[in-house]
Design a protein around this motif. Structure first.
Motif, short mmCIF file in Angstrom:
data_model
loop_
_atom_site.label_atom_id
_atom_site.label_comp_id
_atom_site.label_asym_id
_atom_site.label_seq_id
_atom_site.Cartn_x
_atom_site.Cartn_y
_atom_site.Cartn_z
N ALA A 134 42.59 28.25 53.37
CA ALA A 134 41.29 28.90 53.50
C ALA A 134 41.07 29.25 54.88
CB ALA A 134 40.06 28.00 52.82
N GLU A 135 41.47 28.66 55.85
CA GLU A 135 41.20 28.75 57.12
C GLU A 135 41.85 29.93 57.84
OE1 GLU A 135 44.84 26.64 57.08
OE2 GLU A 135 42.93 26.40 56.22
N ARG A 136 42.97 30.40 56.97
CA ARG A 136 43.66 31.69 57.50
C ARG A 136 42.89 33.12 56.82
NH1 ARG A 136 49.94 30.45 56.88
NH2 ARG A 136 49.77 28.82 58.53
N ILE A 137 42.07 32.92 55.84
CA ILE A 137 41.56 34.08 55.19
C ILE A 137 40.25 34.32 55.82
CG2 ILE A 137 40.82 34.82 52.93
CD1 ILE A 137 43.68 34.20 53.03
N ASP A 138 40.10 35.76 56.19
CA ASP A 138 38.76 36.12 56.73
C ASP A 138 37.83 36.88 55.63
OD1 ASP A 138 37.05 36.83 58.94
OD2 ASP A 138 37.52 39.07 58.41
N GLN A 139 38.53 37.22 54.51
CA GLN A 139 37.78 38.19 53.63
C GLN A 139 38.68 38.36 52.42
OE1 GLN A 139 36.44 42.16 54.75
NE2 GLN A 139 35.08 42.13 53.10
N VAL A 140 38.19 38.42 51.21
CA VAL A 140 38.60 38.54 49.84
C VAL A 140 37.63 39.46 49.22
CG1 VAL A 140 39.32 37.66 47.69
CG2 VAL A 140 39.44 36.02 49.69
N THR A 141 38.39 40.59 48.63
CA THR A 141 37.86 41.69 47.79
C THR A 141 38.71 41.83 46.62
OG1 THR A 141 39.23 43.26 48.84
CG2 THR A 141 36.88 42.93 49.94
N THR A 142 37.68 42.17 45.59
CA THR A 142 38.35 41.97 44.23
C THR A 142 37.96 43.32 43.39
OG1 THR A 142 36.35 41.12 43.11
CG2 THR A 142 37.91 39.64 43.96
N TRP A 143 38.61 43.77 42.48
CA TRP A 143 38.54 44.84 41.80
C TRP A 143 37.29 45.12 41.16
CZ3 TRP A 143 37.34 45.14 36.66
CH2 TRP A 143 37.64 44.04 35.60
N GLN A 144 36.42 44.10 40.97
CA GLN A 144 35.03 44.19 40.45
C GLN A 144 34.30 44.89 41.54
OE1 GLN A 144 36.85 41.29 40.32
NE2 GLN A 144 36.36 40.16 38.36
N ARG A 145 34.19 44.39 42.49
CA ARG A 145 33.48 44.93 43.61
C ARG A 145 33.90 46.38 43.73
NH1 ARG A 145 33.96 43.80 50.06
NH2 ARG A 145 32.64 45.42 50.86
N ALA A 146 35.04 46.78 43.84
CA ALA A 146 35.47 48.18 44.13
C ALA A 146 35.01 49.03 42.82
CB ALA A 146 37.07 48.28 44.03
N LYS A 147 35.08 48.44 41.67
CA LYS A 147 34.68 49.23 40.37
C LYS A 147 33.35 49.53 40.65
CE LYS A 147 34.96 49.41 35.42
NZ LYS A 147 35.45 48.72 34.18
N ALA A 148 32.52 48.35 40.74
CA ALA A 148 30.87 48.64 40.72
C ALA A 148 30.52 49.68 42.04
CB ALA A 148 30.46 47.26 40.92
N ASP A 149 31.48 49.67 43.05
CA ASP A 149 31.02 50.32 44.37
C ASP A 149 31.40 52.12 44.04
OD1 ASP A 149 30.19 50.87 46.88
OD2 ASP A 149 32.20 50.83 47.67
N LEU A 150 32.24 52.15 43.14
CA LEU A 150 32.99 53.55 42.97
C LEU A 150 32.24 54.18 41.71
CD1 LEU A 150 34.62 55.74 43.80
CD2 LEU A 150 36.68 55.10 42.77
N GLY A 151 32.23 53.37 40.57
CA GLY A 151 31.49 53.97 39.36
C GLY A 151 30.34 53.22 38.87
N GLY A 152 29.32 52.98 39.70
CA GLY A 152 28.21 52.39 39.28
C GLY A 152 27.11 53.41 38.78
N ASP A 153 27.29 54.70 39.07
CA ASP A 153 26.24 55.75 39.06
C ASP A 153 26.63 56.46 37.86
OD1 ASP A 153 25.11 54.74 41.13
OD2 ASP A 153 26.21 56.10 42.53
#
Length: 335
Positions: free
Chosen positions: A236-255
């Motif tokens: 965990a100390e090596r990871i700065d950020q985690v992004t998942t497909w749920q966030r990308a989908k909501a970001d691109l197709g939420g409208d």
């Protein structure tokens, strides 16, 4: 029941053309509905189209810069996880700022080869991919980032990186614009993505760089568990950020919820119309066989046996048509 089966078999042999037409009509309806459902999914969720065509990653792990991050050797065991189908990267990255015409935007510069990666492959919409020919410092920008900067292929942007010895400013030549299934650029909410050759990143950030790796999973429902295992494996100390497909989908197709409701309403109307058409065809076929039904009753068939015979026939037509329509869609739908 044996008599009913014999009559059904005899009737099919006598009316082969009608039986074939019924099967083909059912196959056409099923194929149309399956294709309409696929097109609906693409229309309602543009992210789904990009994700499928690019063989996108369900999870992106972004490591810290410098010695605290992970390297290629640490990433190798991720491919052996049961939940992981493919690994994209790792890619060396560097946080920077792009500027053109007075507009500035944050960007995560990602070093990749002269050929796009097989998994999480950027989909070019304009221009071309990176090459060793032409301008020295080339970059391909993610579409929303390029739109924010009003940058098109053939133009230049100014990149600024802050290193140990202060800020470094260079000029990058935009050679292409691409779509990706990752979260898109939003001012103040996350950086965009820019792809460049490793030697270009070496000139821009010769010292500390971060790492990014994408994981394509066998089952999207295993995302949380896969993230937990990957973070535990890397540390965990090596990871700065985690992004998942749920966030990308909501970001691109939420409208597109209203568009989805409109398509769904038309789809239900089409399904109802198909049901009415099929019912009318079945009714016409039965009326056309009134003489045969009278003969069956004269030889001892009960009304229930007659109904059961027609029901078996048309259920068989429906099953055969559904199988044929599904097979045709799977074989030819990609075209």
């Amino acid at each position: 029941m044996r008599a009913t089966w014999r009559w059904v078999h005899s009737d099919l042999r006598t009316h082969r053309g009608e039986a074939l037409f019924a099967v083909l009509a059912s196959a056409g309806v099923i194929a149309s509905l399956l294709l309409a459902a696929a097109l609906l999914g693409y229309a309602v969720s543009p992210w789904q189209r990009v994700f499928q065509q690019s063989q996108g990653s369900h999870v992106w792990l972004h490591g810290r810069e410098g010695r605290e991050g992970f390297d290629a050797a640490a990433v190798a065991p991720l491919a052996a996880l049961d939940e992981v189908a493919a690994v994209s990267g790792p890619f060396r990255t560097a946080a920077a700022t792009l500027e053109t015409g007075g507009t500035r935007a944050g960007v995560a510069l990602r070093a990749t080869g002269a050929r796009p990666p097989g998994t999480a492959r950027p989909l070019l919409t304009e221009g071309r991919w990176l090459t060793t020919d032409g301008p020295r410092d080339q970059v391909v920008l993610e579409r929303t980032l390029a739109r924010t900067l009003w940058a098109e292929p053939g133009e230049t942007v100014t990149v600024t990186l802050t290193g140990r010895h202060g800020p470094t400013t260079r000029t990058l030549h935009v050679v292409g614009v691409a779509e990706t299934a990752e979260p898109r650029y939003r001012a103040g909410q996350g950086d965009g993505v820019g792809w460049l050759l490793p030697e270009t990143l070496d000139r821009l950030a010769p010292a500390a760089t971060g790492q990014s790796v994408g994981l394509r999973l066998k089952d999207a429902d295993d995302t949380d568990y896969a993230v937990q295992r990957a973070v535990t494996l890397l540390g965990a100390e090596r990871i700065d950020q985690v992004t998942t497909w749920q966030r990308a989908k909501a970001d691109l197709g939420g409208d597109d919820r209203l568009l989805g409701q409109i398509f769904a309403a038309f789809g239900l109307a089409a399904l109802l119309a198909a049901a009415v058409a099929v019912a009318g065809a079945v009714r016409a076929r039965i009326r056309g066989q009134a003489g045969d039904i009278a003969v069956l009753k004269a030889v001892g068939f009960t009304p229930g046996q007659v109904i059961r015979g027609f029901l078996l026939q048309h259920l068989g037509f429906a099953v055969a048509g559904a199988a044929l329509g599904t097979a045709a869609t799977l074989a030819c739908g990609r075209w």
